[in-house]
Scaffold this motif. Structure first.
Motif, PDB file in Angstrom:
ATOM      1  N   ARG A  91       1.282   0.754  -5.085  1.00 11.45           N
ATOM      2  CA  ARG A  91      -0.143   0.987  -5.330  1.00 11.45           C
ATOM      3  C   ARG A  91      -0.593   0.622  -6.749  1.00 11.45           C
ATOM      4  O   ARG A  91      -1.677   0.078  -6.937  1.00 11.45           O
ATOM      5  CB  ARG A  91      -0.481   2.447  -5.012  1.00 11.45           C
ATOM      6  CG  ARG A  91      -0.331   2.711  -3.537  1.00 11.45           C
ATOM      7  CD  ARG A  91      -0.513   4.157  -3.153  1.00 11.45           C
ATOM      8  NE  ARG A  91      -0.215   4.298  -1.725  1.00 11.45           N
ATOM      9  CZ  ARG A  91      -0.244   5.439  -1.068  1.00 11.45           C
ATOM     10  NH1 ARG A  91      -0.561   6.555  -1.691  1.00 11.45           N
ATOM     11  NH2 ARG A  91       0.042   5.468   0.210  1.00 11.45           N
TER      12      ARG A  91
ATOM     13  N   THR B 158       0.818  -1.215   0.000  1.00 13.74           N
ATOM     14  CA  THR B 158       0.000   0.000   0.000  1.00 13.74           C
ATOM     15  C   THR B 158       0.851   1.264   0.000  1.00 13.74           C
ATOM     16  O   THR B 158       0.326   2.368   0.010  1.00 13.74           O
ATOM     17  CB  THR B 158      -0.939   0.008   1.223  1.00 13.74           C
ATOM     18  OG1 THR B 158      -0.176  -0.330   2.380  1.00 13.74           O
ATOM     19  CG2 THR B 158      -2.078  -0.974   1.055  1.00 13.74           C
TER      20      THR B 158
ATOM     21  N   PHE C  44      -5.359   2.432  -1.933  1.00 11.30           N
ATOM     22  CA  PHE C  44      -6.212   1.991  -3.043  1.00 11.30           C
ATOM     23  C   PHE C  44      -7.336   3.003  -3.183  1.00 11.30           C
ATOM     24  O   PHE C  44      -7.865   3.467  -2.168  1.00 11.30           O
ATOM     25  CB  PHE C  44      -6.785   0.602  -2.695  1.00 11.30           C
ATOM     26  CG  PHE C  44      -7.392  -0.133  -3.849  1.00 11.30           C
ATOM     27  CD1 PHE C  44      -6.591  -0.816  -4.756  1.00 11.30           C
ATOM     28  CD2 PHE C  44      -8.768  -0.163  -4.028  1.00 11.30           C
ATOM     29  CE1 PHE C  44      -7.159  -1.515  -5.823  1.00 11.30           C
ATOM     30  CE2 PHE C  44      -9.337  -0.849  -5.088  1.00 11.30           C
ATOM     31  CZ  PHE C  44      -8.529  -1.531  -5.989  1.00 11.30           C
TER      32      PHE C  44
ATOM     33  N   HIS D   3     -13.117   3.005  -6.093  1.00  7.36           N
ATOM     34  CA  HIS D   3     -12.894   1.998  -7.136  1.00  7.36           C
ATOM     35  C   HIS D   3     -13.906   0.856  -6.975  1.00  7.36           C
ATOM     36  O   HIS D   3     -14.242   0.491  -5.851  1.00  7.36           O
ATOM     37  CB  HIS D   3     -11.455   1.471  -6.978  1.00  7.36           C
ATOM     38  CG  HIS D   3     -10.979   0.659  -8.120  1.00  7.36           C
ATOM     39  ND1 HIS D   3     -11.350  -0.653  -8.309  1.00  7.36           N
ATOM     40  CD2 HIS D   3     -10.149   0.955  -9.156  1.00  7.36           C
ATOM     41  CE1 HIS D   3     -10.774  -1.117  -9.398  1.00  7.36           C
ATOM     42  NE2 HIS D   3     -10.039  -0.164  -9.939  1.00  7.36           N
TER      43      HIS D   3
ATOM     44  N   ASN E  49     -13.509  -2.178  -7.096  1.00  7.32           N
ATOM     45  CA  ASN E  49     -12.954  -3.331  -6.367  1.00  7.32           C
ATOM     46  C   ASN E  49     -12.692  -3.011  -4.890  1.00  7.32           C
ATOM     47  O   ASN E  49     -12.182  -3.846  -4.159  1.00  7.32           O
ATOM     48  CB  ASN E  49     -11.631  -3.781  -7.000  1.00  7.32           C
ATOM     49  CG  ASN E  49     -11.831  -4.404  -8.362  1.00  7.32           C
ATOM     50  OD1 ASN E  49     -12.482  -3.815  -9.213  1.00  7.32           O
ATOM     51  ND2 ASN E  49     -11.288  -5.589  -8.579  1.00  7.32           N
TER      52      ASN E  49
ATOM     53  N   GLN F  17      -3.466  -2.273  -7.647  1.00  6.32           N
ATOM     54  CA  GLN F  17      -4.655  -2.019  -8.455  1.00  6.32           C
ATOM     55  C   GLN F  17      -4.677  -2.925  -9.689  1.00  6.32           C
ATOM     56  O   GLN F  17      -5.715  -3.492 -10.039  1.00  6.32           O
ATOM     57  CB  GLN F  17      -4.686  -0.540  -8.859  1.00  6.32           C
ATOM     58  CG  GLN F  17      -6.014  -0.133  -9.442  1.00  6.32           C
ATOM     59  CD  GLN F  17      -6.146   1.380  -9.626  1.00  6.32           C
ATOM     60  OE1 GLN F  17      -5.557   2.156  -8.866  1.00  6.32           O
ATOM     61  NE2 GLN F  17      -6.892   1.796 -10.621  1.00  6.32           N
TER      62      GLN F  17
ATOM     63  N   GLU G 275      -7.586  -5.656 -10.507  1.00  5.44           N
ATOM     64  CA  GLU G 275      -8.405  -5.550 -11.721  1.00  5.44           C
ATOM     65  C   GLU G 275      -8.249  -6.797 -12.597  1.00  5.44           C
ATOM     66  O   GLU G 275      -9.217  -7.296 -13.163  1.00  5.44           O
ATOM     67  CB  GLU G 275      -8.023  -4.287 -12.498  1.00  5.44           C
ATOM     68  CG  GLU G 275      -8.498  -3.024 -11.792  1.00  5.44           C
ATOM     69  CD  GLU G 275      -7.963  -1.731 -12.402  1.00  5.44           C
ATOM     70  OE1 GLU G 275      -7.149  -1.805 -13.347  1.00  5.44           O
ATOM     71  OE2 GLU G 275      -8.354  -0.645 -11.910  1.00  5.44           O
TER      72      GLU G 275
END
Ligand SMILES: Cc1ncc(C[n+]2csc(CCOP(=O)(O)OP(=O)(O)O)c2C)c(N)n1
Length: 566
Positions: free
Chosen positions: A221, A216, A245, A249, A251, A225, A229
């Motif tokens: 980052r 993180t 994150f 988003h 997710n 992501q 995805e």
């Protein structure tokens, strides 16, 4: 002591060693026990010596600096009382896995063991919380010890290292040369590791990533992501890792901090696979060792962490990978599964359910308490107007709940807060951030309790930021006249028996002005918009004294509800 014609003072070799390890800033409170080091730093204009007002403040600044740079933070303090004042930073470095090198003056070697003035056995004092403690009695060994301390502080699970420096040793003449930084070992995932992960993921309809640590940090980052995805993974963020994150988003599954509503946690706990990446899976993140459950999780657990000692230590782990989390995520993102997999529709439904819950929780719903301003309204207003790359700092306390809940977190933000929950981080961390990241907005949220623990470090900001308008710190104080977090626990366990938690405060705005900073008071919700505008536009440091409601005691409950058993 003589050491030949090339001999140099140990303190000077020490400064050269620090420089070789990339040290360009040291936070200190000076002491007569390490005068030679201070003297050697006089000739090192490339190393910024920041004199703080309390060793706890200096230690917190070094921690924040380390969190920003990824390098070891360095703090220098005097023996005895200086060292014990700095102990809070040693403990927090251990709890937060932050590399910290604490340099402590020590009594002269001839007096060691006699109980001399301010003498402490640092091996005993810090043995339980530091990764390593050294007392350098032979000056020739000083560069070697420094290199080992920096190496240990940074390796596997980073943490604090302590070096005691007998004052006479620092003046010895030595022939020893600088020892260059020792290389850090870092394992990368093998193709087999990734295939084993893919095999477990293939069985999962509701995979939940719990991301923390390096995964993180800004460098991790994009990979986090991309992996989420590529594989339709829900991403929950570990405690104080909410900037890792984008929270809007599809997710994004939620945040695993304090006092998260049970329904939110239960929804995440329906996961049929947990993939913990970079997170140590501490008490708070796991919601009291329930997600995953200790010792036997309710679902298969994949744990990816650079430190093999952290894998399998508390949780029965299906697959443990002691590798660099960022390298793991990069490799996982590239290993795209076959699309049209039969489980994908189930994953989409899982993601939609979680992200909808997360969005609903983040929405600020105005309340109108009669005893002051709802602090959430201030946080929401600042969140709407602050720079997208603002540095956001939280001290410890209930007020932080609104920041975690309502701030529109994006990976451009930098969140600085202590997993270890020590009060007093807010102002020192803001000082360190303003020094390290000039030009970025630095907003620090602090309670009235934490503010007066280390708020004196505003003087350090004004001094260190001379010519830079006092560092440009924006300190937002939730002045609810209470150690509110403890009051919340009291009202829940011992309703109406307030004991030791009421606070009578100074006028924080006037107090700020006495330092040369701007002071703003917010007494009603109608004043919020103008205060936010003034705060964000100000070039110099600002203290905003928000006369906040005590009835609205946290982002999730009120005093009335607590007394009613809710
Ligand atoms: C150094 C330190 N001392 C004590 C505590 C215990 N503690 C946790 S939160 C808290 C109260 C915080 O009060 P305040 O800063 O006013 O924020 P609030 O909770 O009212 O929002 C205390 C005393 C702590 N975490 N750290």
């Amino acid at each position: 002591m003589t050491a030949g014609t090339n001999a140099r003072r140990a303190a000077d070799v020490m400064v050269a060693s620090l420089r070789a390890h990339g040290v360009d800033r040291i936070f200190c409170v000076p002491g007569e026990s390490y005068l030679a080091l201070l003297d050697a730093l006089h000739d090192a204009p490339d190393i910024d010596l920041v004199a703080a007002r309390h060793e706890g403040g200096a230690g917190f600044m070094a921690l924040a600096d380390a969190k920003i740079t990824g390098r070891a933070g360095v703090c220098a303090v005097s023996r005895g009382p200086g060292a014990t004042n700095a102990a809070i930073a040693v403990h927090m470095a251990e709890q937060d896995a932050v590399p910290l090198v604490l340099l402590i003056g020590q009594v002269a070697r001839a007096d060691l063991g006699r109980g001399a003035f301010q003498e402490i056995d640092y091996g005993q004092a810090f043995g339980a919380i530091a990764k390593g403690v050294w007392e350098v009695r032979e000056a020739e060994r000083l560069p070697e010890v420094l290199a080992r301390a920096f190496h240990l502080a940074l390796s596997e699970t980073p943490g604090p290292c302590v070096i005691a420096l007998p004052e006479d040793m620092l003046s010895d003449a030595v022939a020893a040369e600088v020892v260059a930084p020792l290389p850090l070992a870092q394992a990368s995932p093998s193709a087999r590791d990734i295939e084993a992960t893919i095999a477990l993921l293939a069985e999962s309809e509701r995979p939940l990533v719990i991301a923390g640590g390096r995964a993180t940090e800004p460098a991790g980052r994009a990979a986090l992501q991309a992996a989420a995805e590529a594989h339709d993974l829900a991403v929950a963020l570990a405690f104080k890792r909410q900037d890792g994150f984008p929270n809007d988003h599809p997710n994004f599954a939620g945040y695993l901090g304090f006092k998260i509503p049970p329904a939110q946690v239960e929804a995440m706990a329906e996961a049929d696979l947990v993939l913990a990446v970079g997170a140590r899976l501490n008490d708070t993140t796991t919601q009291g060792y329930r997600l995953p459950r200790a010792p036997g999780p309710d679902q298969p657990l994949i744990h990816v962490h650079p430190d093999p000692g952290k894998i399998g230590a508390v949780f029965q782990t299906t697959l443990g990978l002691a590798v660099d989390p960022v390298a793991f995520l990069e490799a996982l993102a590239q290993r795209v599964p076959a699309r049209g997999h039969q489980r994908v529709p189930a994953r989409q439904a899982w993601l939609a359910g979680l992200s909808e819950r997360a969005r609903a929780l983040a929405a600020y719903i105005p309340s109108d308490p009669s005893d002051g301003v709802d602090f959430g309204a201030v946080v929401a207003a600042l969140g709407r107007s602050a720079a997208a790359d603002a540095v956001v700092i939280t001290d410890a306390g209930n007020f932080g709940g609104w920041v975690h809940r309502h701030w529109p977190w994006q990976p451009g933000n930098l969140l600085l807060g202590l997993v270890g929950g020590a009060m007093g981080f807010g102002v020192p961390a803001a000082v360190a951030a303003a020094l390290r990241l000039p030009g970025r907005q630095v907003l620090s949220f602090i309670g009235d309790g934490g503010m007066l623990m280390t708020g004196g470090e505003l003087a350090t900001a004004m001094q260190a930021g001379r010519g830079r308008a006092g560092g440009g710190l924006k300190l937002i104080v939730s002045n609810n006249r209470s150690y509110g977090t403890i009051r919340l626990h009291q009202e829940r366990d011992y309703p109406r028996r307030v004991s030791g938690t009421d606070l009578a405060n100074p006028d924080f705005a006037a107090w700020a002005r006495s330092f040369g900073a701007e002071g703003i008071v917010v007494e009603t919700e109608a004043e919020i918009a103008a205060a936010v505008e003034r705060t964000l536009a100000a070039e110099g440091s600002v203290v905003v004294d928000v006369r906040s409601s005590l009835e609205a005691i946290s982002a999730y409950t009120t005093l009335a509800k607590l007394r009613g058993g809710r």
